[in-house]
Design a protein around this motif. Structure first.
Motif, short mmCIF file in Angstrom:
data_model
loop_
_atom_site.label_atom_id
_atom_site.label_comp_id
_atom_site.label_asym_id
_atom_site.label_seq_id
_atom_site.Cartn_x
_atom_site.Cartn_y
_atom_site.Cartn_z
N GLY A 180 39.96 45.83 41.10
CA GLY A 180 40.73 45.44 42.02
C GLY A 180 39.98 45.87 43.45
N THR A 181 39.38 46.90 43.41
CA THR A 181 38.81 47.37 44.69
C THR A 181 37.52 46.84 45.19
N LEU A 182 36.90 45.91 44.26
CA LEU A 182 35.55 45.10 44.68
C LEU A 182 35.85 44.05 45.86
N SER A 183 34.85 44.05 46.59
CA SER A 183 34.91 42.80 47.69
C SER A 183 35.29 41.47 46.86
N HIS A 184 35.90 40.70 47.86
CA HIS A 184 36.23 39.26 47.14
C HIS A 184 35.13 38.51 46.56
N GLY A 185 33.99 38.57 47.14
CA GLY A 185 32.65 37.98 46.68
C GLY A 185 32.23 38.58 45.32
N ASP A 186 32.57 39.98 45.18
CA ASP A 186 32.04 40.73 43.79
C ASP A 186 33.10 40.36 42.78
N GLN A 187 34.37 40.20 43.14
CA GLN A 187 35.39 39.88 42.23
C GLN A 187 35.00 38.46 41.62
N LYS A 188 34.52 37.56 42.49
CA LYS A 188 34.27 36.15 42.09
C LYS A 188 33.19 36.25 41.09
N ARG A 189 32.21 37.24 41.53
CA ARG A 189 30.86 37.57 40.49
C ARG A 189 31.44 38.05 39.22
N LEU A 190 32.30 38.91 39.30
CA LEU A 190 32.84 39.56 38.07
C LEU A 190 33.62 38.42 37.21
N GLU A 191 34.27 37.73 37.74
CA GLU A 191 35.00 36.57 37.09
C GLU A 191 34.06 35.73 36.25
N LEU A 192 32.94 35.46 36.89
CA LEU A 192 31.81 34.70 36.44
C LEU A 192 31.35 35.39 35.22
N ALA A 193 31.13 36.68 35.37
CA ALA A 193 30.66 37.63 34.19
C ALA A 193 31.39 37.61 33.04
N ILE A 194 32.76 37.56 33.55
CA ILE A 194 33.76 37.33 32.27
C ILE A 194 33.69 36.20 31.62
N ALA A 195 33.54 35.14 32.44
CA ALA A 195 33.71 33.63 31.63
C ALA A 195 32.11 33.83 30.73
N LEU A 196 30.94 34.18 31.33
CA LEU A 196 29.80 34.18 30.68
C LEU A 196 29.66 35.05 29.56
#
Lengths: 255, 307, 304
Positions: free
Chosen positions: A147-163
């Motif tokens: 939750g402390t990541l920047s917005h863009g990094d959170q989006k990247r994390l979500e992509l990684a979760i999907a991957l």
């Protein structure tokens, strides 16, 4: 089925909310390796389309096929297991967990080990976690609270979760929502290169035309819940009907 | 075959007696009306603030105790009863407003667990305060002068007070419908129930709306308590069965639906009334069975909307 | 000092504790053990799964009544009665959970509450089996366990094993999944995990352990009452977990110990213990939502 070699096929999909026809007889086929953009003005039915094909709610009529199998109305966890991953318009991660744990949960799902009570969860799958983090450019953030990541990094994390689920089909709902203009292009190019590298098929919705034309191989235009046009970017851009719908928006400029 | 016949006579013999059936029907409907006053408030509060008010049963109980105290001043005239109803409604309106402003308002930003826990704590506090003020024993409140005795309708005599409860309940339901559909405030309440984000967009004074709805819900419960006082044992245990029934009602009717609360209240009232005849010691199980059935076929309740 | 040695010292202290206590205080120590177990089982739901149950006392009561009925009416030994209590509370939790877990959040709170009240009514009305209002009294373990100190050690072993099991589970992949779905069940669904079955399993586990706590307590206190299943009883584990801090594993245990001691002291002076408990809840919720463990952690990390 019209298209036997399609990876993903939607046949006559309709959805009504009360008296409102949110989706009207949508049919589309997505071939393996495609980067399909689904665009349309606000209220065109993009979100409904996305939520219907990902099992969030069942369609009023019509069917959805994946690898030739009917998956209409199946619950989300079943879709994830057969190789469909998704992200959300409003970034959906585990905000209270660390970045690493976010991916460990996703890998647990992938490996069907969410029921096991044996190994210590915190040390599980570390090599794979590092791999995924490197893939989306989040190396060294593993121990941070997501939750402390920047917005863009959170989006990247979500992509990684999907991957992490090793999907064959990746569904991205507004993957660049809330990002600054430069960040958007970088982000969609990341998606494009990952898709080629991992052999993924991608369907994404997007309202920024620059982003769409940067990577999409085929574009479907929705308007008032129905398919208005479909084709390769250059062809779609040239269609008068599309220009009319997007009147005043920057569709026309050619690079 | 014979055992089935015996079973039937033992548990359902009353069906052959139309007078018993009619009386029990009336009792069920009048109880359902009282239940509606409580569950309507519960639904309204939930709809606007997303708080399940566990304390709604003790608010009802307070209304009954207010009636008890006022009845002590002059049970022979009918006037006390009018005063008791006003005291129940107005007193609980004020109490509800105070509770909302002092205790719940700081918690709207917190996890909803804490809001539930706070209303739960109120049950302990009010429950014990009632014992401190009125004692631990049960009290009886006389039926007000004008409404004693019985009235004949359709060739059957019914207790007049039960008839009065039904008429009164219908009037309250109509008034509530009018407020919710015909006043600006009511339209705001319904809008907030349907889409909570709309409130901020409208720039409405949300704080006042939340307080108002909580106070109105409390007032309805207080009114219900005062109305119930002449037909229940007014004691510290009064709130328990009431809140359970009210929960069952909102689950069956659908949260945040006042219309659903009305239908479900009548349904639960009637099922209870006949359940007591058929299975005196297991009547409560019947309403739960009804609830379980509804949950299986329509998890969001009869009049609720799936999210 | 490192964690294993701290743990070892704590266990040794717990073993040695009753040697210096009178029978009365040994009973209180057993009560602390029982409620520590009960509160941690509850916290599997609230703290880890994000499910606020207002009916956890149902399982504590079912465990207690099962043991009481089997021992009193059936004359069975604890070796049979305890496993039966576990089974009964597991089955009850599976049935209640089936209905309640369908909708987490507010429905869950209301349904668990309502089902518990149903069981309360059954305990009151099925007088032949439960003794109705009078409950079942005069329960006693046979042989050595009838001595408080031996029963304490017996309870201690069970509690440690059950706590170790729950600790294991919350740190396992299952436990991590649970914590993930607490904050974002939809995301968990989309990584291929069936959220509802995991919530149901947690509910059954928590209910079973609560039943075990109730079983231990039935024998140590010597009786069971319908009040065990009353709505007030379900507040107990909630207050313990929130008081101690429901974001940690150990918090509910601390909360249980403080709660039991408070109750012993305060109810010696007044019969209005519920009123005081209500005020404690209000203060907790408004002033220190992180509980005792949250406070101490904040003080330790430097006051901010």
């Amino acid at each position: 089925m019209a298209n036997a070699d399609a990876l993903f096929h939607v046949d006559g999909l309709s959805k009504q909310f009360g008296g409102v026809q949110a989706l009207a007889n949508v049919t589309m086929s997505v071939a393996p390796g495609e980067l399909r953009a689904v665009i349309g003005p606000n209220g065109a039915g993009k979100s409904t389309f996305f939520n219907t094909i990902t099992g969030l709610f069942p369609p009023t009529s019509g069917n959805v096929f994946f690898q030739g199998e009917r998956i209409t109305g199946q619950p989300p966890h079943a879709l994830a297991r057969i190789g469909i991953g998704r992200t959300f318009q409003i970034t959906s991660i585990f905000r209270e967990l660390t970045v690493r744990e976010n991916l460990q949960v996703a890998l647990t799902g992938r490996e069907r080990r969410s029921w096991s009570i044996w190994p210590k969860a915190r040390t599980m799958n570390m090599p794979r976690v590092r791999e995924l983090l490197a893939l989306v450019g989040l190396t060294d953030t593993g121990t941070r609270i997501a939750g402390t990541l920047s917005h863009g990094d959170q989006k990247r994390l979500e992509l990684a979760i999907a991957l992490a689920g090793q999907p064959r089909l990746l569904l991205l709902d507004e993957p660049t929502a809330g990002m600054a203009a430069q960040e958007r292009l970088a982000s969609i190019h990341l998606v494009g290169s990952l898709a080629r590298e991992l052999g993924l098929t991608v369907i994404f919705t997007e309202h920024d035309m620059a982003v769409v034309f940067a990577v999409a191989t085929v574009i479907t235009v929705l308007h008032q819940g129905a398919v208005l046009a479909e084709g390769i970017p250059a062809a779609v851009r040239a269609m008068p009907a599309v220009q009319q719908v997007y009147l005043g928006e920057a569709v026309a400029p050619v690079e | 075959m014979e055992t089935i016949g015996l079973f039937f006579t033992e548990h359902f013999g009353w069906i052959q007696n139309p007078v018993v059936v009619a009386r029990q029907m009336l009792a069920g409907i009048s109880n359902g009306m009282l239940l509606f006053l409580i569950s309507a408030g519960l639904s309204l509060i939930f709809g606007v603030s997303r708080i399940v008010n566990f304390a709604h049963g003790v608010l009802f109980m307070l209304g009954a105790y207010f009636a008890l105290t006022i009845a002590g001043f002059g049970p022979e005239s009918g006037l006390w009863f009018v005063l008791a109803l006003i005291a129940g409604a107005v007193g609980l309106f004020a109490f509800g407003a105070a509770v909302e402003m002092a205790l719940l308002r700081p918690l709207y930003q917190a996890a909803h667990e804490f809001q539930l826990l706070l209303t739960f704590a109120l049950v302990f506090i009010v429950g014990d305060l009632v014992k401190l003020i009125w004692g631990r024993e049960d009290h009886a409140v006389a039926v007000p002068g004008l409404l004693t005795g019985s009235t004949e309708a359709f060739g059957v005599t019914f207790p007049t007070y039960r008839m009065f409860l039904i008429v009164f309940g219908v009037l309250v339901a109509i008034a509530l419908w009018w407020v919710l559909h015909r006043t600006r405030w009511g339209i705001l309440v319904r809008a907030a129930t349907m889409d909570r984000h709309m409130l901020g967009a409208l720039g409405t004074n949300t704080k006042a709306l939340f307080t108002g709805v909580f106070a109105l819900g409390a007032a309805l419960a207080g009114l219900g308590g005062a109305l119930a006082a002449p037909i229940v044992a007014v004691g510290p245990g009064l709130h328990v069965q009431v809140i359970i029934d009210a929960f069952v009602v909102v689950v069956i009717g659908g949260m945040a639906s006042v219309g659903g609360a009305l239908v479900a209240s009548l349904l639960v009232g009637i099922v209870n009334a006949f359940g007591v005849l058929a299975f005196p010691s297991a009547a409560v199980v019947l309403t739960f069975a009804l609830m379980a059935f509804i949950l299986i076929v329509r998890p969001w309740g009869l009049f609720g909307t799936p999210e | 000092m490192n964690r294993p040695s701290l743990l070892a010292i704590a266990i040794l202290a717990a073993i040695a504790l009753p040697l210096g206590l009178t029978d009365f205080w040994t009973f209180i120590a057993i009560e602390v053990l029982v409620f520590a177990l009960y509160a941690v089982s509850f916290n599997l739901l609230l703290g880890y799964g994000g499910m606020l149950s207002f009916g956890h006392a149902a399982f504590f009561g079912v465990g207690g009544y099962t043991v009481a009925i089997l021992v009193k009416h059936g004359g069975l030994p604890l070796a049979v009665a305890f496993p039966a209590a576990l089974a009964m509370s597991a089955i009850t939790a599976a049935i209640i959970g089936f209905f309640s877990v369908r909708r987490i959040g507010i429905y869950f709170a209301m349904l668990t509450f309502a089902f518990q009240m149903l069981l309360y009514t059954v305990a009151l009305k099925a007088t032949g089996l439960t003794g109705g209002d009078d409950g079942i009294t005069g329960l006693k373990a046979a042989g050595a366990l009838s001595k408080p100190i031996y029963y304490y050690w017996f309870a201690l072993i069970i509690v440690i094993v059950a706590l170790a099991l729950m600790h294991r589970i919350v740190h396992s992949p299952f436990g991590m999944t649970l914590q993930a779905l607490r904050g974002n069940p939809r995301r968990v669904e989309y990584v291929g995990i069936n959220v509802r079955t995991h919530q149901l399993a947690t509910f059954v586990l928590a209910g079973t352990i609560a039943g075990l706590a109730g079983a231990i307590f039935a024998i140590s206190s010597g009786n069971v009452f319908p009040g065990w299943l009353n709505w007030t009883a379900s507040a107990t584990p909630i207050v313990m977990a929130v008081l101690g801090g429901f974001r940690t594993f150990i918090g509910p245990m601390v909360g249980a110990a403080v709660y039991v001691m408070l109750e012993v002291v305060i109810s010696g002076h007044t019969e209005y213990w519920p009123l005081i408990m209500g005020v404690i809840i209000v203060v907790l919720v408004l002033m220190m939502p992180e509980g005792i463990m949250g406070m101490t952690r904040r003080i330790r990390d430097g006051k901010r």
